[in-house]
Design a protein around this motif. Structure first.
Motif, mmCIF file in Angstrom:
data_model
loop_
_atom_site.group_PDB
_atom_site.id
_atom_site.type_symbol
_atom_site.label_atom_id
_atom_site.label_comp_id
_atom_site.label_asym_id
_atom_site.label_seq_id
_atom_site.Cartn_x
_atom_site.Cartn_y
_atom_site.Cartn_z
ATOM 1 N N LYS A 98 0.812 -1.219 0.000
ATOM 2 C CA LYS A 98 0.000 0.000 0.000
ATOM 3 C C LYS A 98 0.847 1.271 0.000
ATOM 4 O O LYS A 98 0.410 2.311 -0.483
ATOM 5 C CB LYS A 98 -0.917 0.029 1.222
ATOM 6 N N CYS A 99 2.035 1.210 0.572
ATOM 7 C CA CYS A 99 2.829 2.419 0.801
ATOM 8 C C CYS A 99 3.694 2.758 -0.413
ATOM 9 O O CYS A 99 4.475 1.939 -0.877
ATOM 10 C CB CYS A 99 3.733 2.222 2.021
ATOM 11 N N ASP A 100 3.542 3.975 -0.906
ATOM 12 C CA ASP A 100 4.416 4.460 -1.979
ATOM 13 C C ASP A 100 5.459 5.433 -1.452
ATOM 14 O O ASP A 100 6.572 5.488 -1.965
ATOM 15 C CB ASP A 100 3.597 5.137 -3.077
ATOM 16 N N ALA A 101 5.089 6.227 -0.441
ATOM 17 C CA ALA A 101 6.019 7.229 0.085
ATOM 18 C C ALA A 101 5.559 7.705 1.457
ATOM 19 O O ALA A 101 4.374 7.668 1.778
ATOM 20 C CB ALA A 101 6.097 8.416 -0.869
ATOM 21 N N VAL A 114 10.903 9.226 2.004
ATOM 22 C CA VAL A 114 11.184 7.839 1.643
ATOM 23 C C VAL A 114 10.203 7.429 0.553
ATOM 24 O O VAL A 114 8.993 7.543 0.732
ATOM 25 C CB VAL A 114 11.043 6.919 2.870
ATOM 26 N N SER A 115 10.730 6.962 -0.601
ATOM 27 C CA SER A 115 9.904 6.530 -1.728
ATOM 28 C C SER A 115 10.217 5.089 -2.076
ATOM 29 O O SER A 115 11.391 4.708 -2.164
ATOM 30 C CB SER A 115 10.179 7.402 -2.966
ATOM 31 N N TRP A 134 14.071 1.009 -1.385
ATOM 32 C CA TRP A 134 13.632 2.362 -1.065
ATOM 33 C C TRP A 134 14.688 3.373 -1.494
ATOM 34 O O TRP A 134 15.880 3.071 -1.488
ATOM 35 C CB TRP A 134 13.433 2.524 0.447
ATOM 36 N N VAL A 135 14.242 4.584 -1.789
ATOM 37 C CA VAL A 135 15.148 5.716 -1.985
ATOM 38 C C VAL A 135 14.772 6.747 -0.931
ATOM 39 O O VAL A 135 13.614 7.176 -0.846
ATOM 40 C CB VAL A 135 15.028 6.316 -3.402
ATOM 41 N N ARG A 142 21.044 11.349 -0.368
ATOM 42 C CA ARG A 142 20.251 10.393 -1.129
ATOM 43 C C ARG A 142 20.787 9.023 -0.741
ATOM 44 O O ARG A 142 21.960 8.721 -0.950
ATOM 45 C CB ARG A 142 20.393 10.592 -2.630
ATOM 46 N N ILE A 143 19.933 8.210 -0.140
ATOM 47 C CA ILE A 143 20.350 6.903 0.357
ATOM 48 C C ILE A 143 19.482 5.838 -0.306
ATOM 49 O O ILE A 143 18.251 5.955 -0.313
ATOM 50 C CB ILE A 143 20.177 6.816 1.891
#
Length: 187
Positions: A98-101, A114-115, A134-135, A142-143
């Motif tokens: 469900k989670c995009d960001a 977090v995306s 994740w980015v 930027r991790i």
């Protein structure tokens, strides 16, 4: 923390780079700030798995390794009574899909966006293991990181890796799952 749970954890010998067991306190207790509500569920579950404080967990162990260049490998295992491990795994996977960001804050005050980059099955798994990439960004950083969540019997394994190599999470999570299954882990 049970000594028997320690046997399921990744060790420094499992890691490709030269890591050491320092535990930066900033790695603990992220707080959900905004975004997808499923992000709040993920943050809550991560904090409970990190501390072994999930109300259904009966035992817990964790290890955190950092490298001199800031790469992090964090591994948590929790034992649950009955079907608790499978239930928590399903809750985690549902929230992942469900989670995009979301936006989170670490305990040093830094906030990050977090995306989700991908959700995929763990290489070679039978279905009770999933990897999410994740980015994580802020103005200065930027991790690229990955999570692997897997369940084997009554134990749930959560591996959190902040290294850009996408294959690293699959390799480490496979080793962790093999260890849970009682098989000799291979690289």
């Amino acid at each position: 923390m049970g000594a028997d749970m320690q046997q399921f954890l990744l060790t420094e010998d499992d890691l490709d780079e030269s890591f050491f067991g320092e535990e930066p306190s900033v790695a603990y207790d992220p707080v959900f700030v905004s975004g997808d509500e499923s992000g709040r569920v993920l943050i809550d579950l991560i904090n409970m798995l990190t501390h072994g404080s999930h109300p259904e967990a009966s035992d817990h162990a964790s290890a955190l390794y950092t490298s001199v260049v800031g790469s992090v490998v964090f591994h948590n295992v929790s034992r649950f009574a009955g079907t608790g491990a499978q239930r928590v795994f399903q809750e985690f996977v549902e929230a992942l899909h469900k989670c995009d960001a979301y936006r989170m804050q670490l305990n040093d005050g830094m906030q990050f966006d977090v995306s989700k980059a991908a959700v995929e099955p763990l290489d070679g798994s039978t279905g009770d293991a999933v990897v999410t990439r994740w980015v994580t960004t802020s103005e200065e950083y930027r991790i690229e990181g990955s999570w692997a969540v897997a369940v084997e019997g009554d134990v749930l394994s959560f591996v959190n890796v902040r290294v850009p190599d996408a294959s690293a999470i699959h390799r480490l999570a496979r080793m962790a799952l093999d260890r849970l299954a009682g098989r000799a882990a291979s690289s």
